[in-house]
Design a protein around this motif. Structure first.
Motif, PDB file in Angstrom:
ATOM      1  N   SER A 275       0.833  -1.199   0.000  1.00 13.94           N
ATOM      2  CA  SER A 275       0.000   0.000   0.000  1.00 13.94           C
ATOM      3  C   SER A 275       0.869   1.251   0.000  1.00 13.94           C
ATOM      4  O   SER A 275       2.066   1.215   0.290  1.00 13.94           O
ATOM      5  CB  SER A 275      -0.904   0.015   1.243  1.00 13.94           C
ATOM      6  N   SER A 277       0.658   3.741   2.088  1.00 11.50           N
ATOM      7  CA  SER A 277       1.074   4.048   3.465  1.00 11.50           C
ATOM      8  C   SER A 277       2.270   3.194   3.877  1.00 11.50           C
ATOM      9  O   SER A 277       3.166   3.662   4.598  1.00 11.50           O
ATOM     10  CB  SER A 277      -0.087   3.830   4.440  1.00 11.50           C
ATOM     11  N   SER A 278       2.307   1.939   3.411  1.00  9.67           N
ATOM     12  CA  SER A 278       3.457   1.082   3.703  1.00  9.67           C
ATOM     13  C   SER A 278       4.719   1.633   3.051  1.00  9.67           C
ATOM     14  O   SER A 278       5.808   1.623   3.652  1.00  9.67           O
ATOM     15  CB  SER A 278       3.182  -0.335   3.197  1.00  9.67           C
ATOM     16  N   ILE A 280       5.295   4.812   2.347  1.00 12.36           N
ATOM     17  CA  ILE A 280       5.683   6.014   3.092  1.00 12.36           C
ATOM     18  C   ILE A 280       6.400   5.629   4.379  1.00 12.36           C
ATOM     19  O   ILE A 280       7.427   6.237   4.748  1.00 12.36           O
ATOM     20  CB  ILE A 280       4.453   6.879   3.399  1.00 12.36           C
ATOM     21  N   ASP A 281       5.906   4.600   5.084  1.00 15.12           N
ATOM     22  CA  ASP A 281       6.581   4.140   6.307  1.00 15.12           C
ATOM     23  C   ASP A 281       8.010   3.695   5.992  1.00 15.12           C
ATOM     24  O   ASP A 281       8.935   3.944   6.768  1.00 15.12           O
ATOM     25  CB  ASP A 281       5.799   2.982   6.935  1.00 15.12           C
TER      26      ASP A 281
END
Length: 498
Positions: A275, A277-278, A280-281
């Motif tokens: 994803s 968000s993954s 970005i992390d």
């Protein structure tokens, strides 16, 4: 070799000779593994004449041309330096012709392959046949490279390694394909990205020419290069088809000093989060279990670090110190658990033969926390999320010695005025010092000590370059005491511009 492979060889051979009949060699980028070109550029850079960064390969020929154009030749009286400048001018001219199809071919045979690969370009199989067809336009570049190879590690014998297409917008190049890369100042190896493994296919965005910033403060950083890439790894591994992401920036604030920062990551793949968000992390470094991250949603596995190359010129003889430090983990927002590499080199002219000589002494250690008493084994190039580790198609993406290994290498390179070269190398090292058998290690499941020597000569021959080499390796498996002595040799010929 079975009949089908012989038939494929014959077909490819006919295709190669047809290509050679319609065009001559060239391309938009230098070849990773071009030892003679790197030798000439470093010789000039160590004397303060080449200001562009030279530790990220491939370089663009446009970048090399810009660096040569910036040299003030009027006060130069040294015949060796003038000869090198003229030789590089000729190579740039042969490699930057626009609007025509250009081609080359190469054939080589290898007995007892050297699996400890250095910067010097070598085939990865017992027999290899390779053809290239390139086009260089104002804004479009393409390089189609078709190879047939007999590789004991990777059964995929027909390959497009080295092929890419690209679009140039102002000073930015967008490239799609399989580019062979080398990041860092090392000659015997790179800890983070080397040409040891086959190139991983994907998309690369890079600056084409390392011009300085124009802003008043940032211009003091000097010429700078930058690139990012996203590539997709193979299916047949512990986690299928993960992405390999990478970014590198180099600056040259002084002609004597080059600094580089590199970062790579394995992310996603079958059963792993992909994803936004993954991602970005992963980018912001929030990827360690226990920091608001569970094992199930841990983004990936990263390596990051820095390197430097610094030349001091005393009494007309330069002494260059270089090093690379790559962290296998993160702590407090910075890399930790470092792997290390360092070296010293010098270069000089040998007047009797009108040659230039470079000598490198280089040490590497691929053990986590190599510089501490509490070294961590079974850590480097390994990660619980990706059982196959930091490897691609059976070979390490970083240093060719793979994890938990140390090596001391002495390399001498000689380039003559007649475009021939010699390279002599002696290496001593220890492979896989991690203790228990580690079947994931690409070279040895248990500890092995070795001494290795090699001599290589390249010279013009019948409209191309003939390259021959011979080597000897003496290895001992520490656990069993078994010794293994092996002689290797190879012969390789490739077409040249005419």
């Amino acid at each position: 070799m079975e009949f089908a492979r012989i038939r494929n060889l014959f077909t490819l051979l006919l295709f190669v000779f047809w290509l050679n009949a319609i065009a001559v060699l060239a391309g938009p980028y230098t070849e990773t593994g071009d030892t003679a070109l790197r030798h000439d550029l470093e010789y000039l850079a160590d004397r303060g004449l080449v200001s562009t960064p030279i530790t990220t390969w491939p370089m663009s020929w446009a970048d090399v041309a810009t660096a040569l154009d910036s040299v003030d030749r009027q006060p130069i009286k040294n015949p060796t330096i003038l000869r090198l400048l003229n030789r590089l001018d000729a190579r740039v001219a042969n490699s930057t012709r626009w609007g025509i199809l250009i081609s080359s071919y190469e054939v080589g045979a290898y007995e007892n392959l050297d699996e400890l690969r250095t910067f010097d370009k070598r085939q990865k199989g017992k027999f290899a046949l390779d053809s290239r067809l390139s086009y260089v336009g104002r804004n479009f570049v393409a390089n189609v490279q078709l190879g047939l190879i007999d590789d004991r590690v990777d059964s995929n014998s027909v390959r497009l390694d080295g092929s890419y297409i690209g679009y140039l917008y102002k000073n930015t190049a967008i490239l799609a394909g399989s580019l062979e890369s080398w990041w860092g100042p090392g000659h015997a190896g790179s800890l983070i990205l080397s040409s040891n493994a086959r190139p991983v296919p994907g998309v690369t965005i890079r600056r084409n020419v390392a011009t300085p910033f124009t802003m008043p403060v940032l211009r003091h950083l000097g010429p700078w290069s930058a690139q990012i890439f996203a590539r997709r790894m193979e299916t047949d591994r512990g986690v299928s088809n993960p992405y390999l992401l990478g970014a590198r920036v180099t600056i040259k604030p002084f002609r004597s000093l080059e600094l580089g920062v590199s970062r790579t990551a394995q992310w996603g793949g079958e059963g792993r989060p992909e994803s936004f968000s993954s991602l970005i992390d992963l980018i912001i470094g929030q990827d360690n279990v226990g920091e608001g991250v569970t094992r199930e949603d841990e983004p990936g596995n990263q390596l990051a670090g820095f390197d430097a190359r610094w030349s001091l010129n005393r009494f007309g003889v330069p002494i260059t110190a270089y090093g690379q430090f790559i962290g296998e983990d993160e702590a407090g927002g910075f890399p930790s658990r470092y792997l290390g590499m360092g070296g010293l080199s010098t270069s000089f002219a040998w007047s009797p033969t009108q040659s230039t000589v470079r000598v490198n002494l280089e040490y590497s250690d691929t053990t986590c926390q190599f510089n501490e008493s509490s070294r961590l084994f079974n850590c480097a190039y390994a990660n619980g999320l990706y059982p196959s580790g930091y490897r691609y198609r059976g070979r390490a993406i970083g240093h060719s010695t793979d994890s938990d290994s140390s090596q001391l290498a002495l390399i001498a390179t000689v380039n003559s005025a007649e475009a021939s070269s010699w390279q002599a190398m002696i290496r001593r090292g220890k492979l896989n010092r991690g203790g228990p058998p580690d079947s994931s290690h690409s070279l040895s499941a248990t500890r092995q000590d070795y001494v290795d020597a090699e001599l290589v000569n390249a010279r013009p021959f019948r409209g191309g370059q003939l390259k021959v080499g011979i080597g000897f390796r003496d290895g001992e498996t520490v656990e069993s005491g078994q010794t293994d002595r092996e002689t290797r040799y190879f012969i390789n010929w490739r077409s040249r511009p005419h």
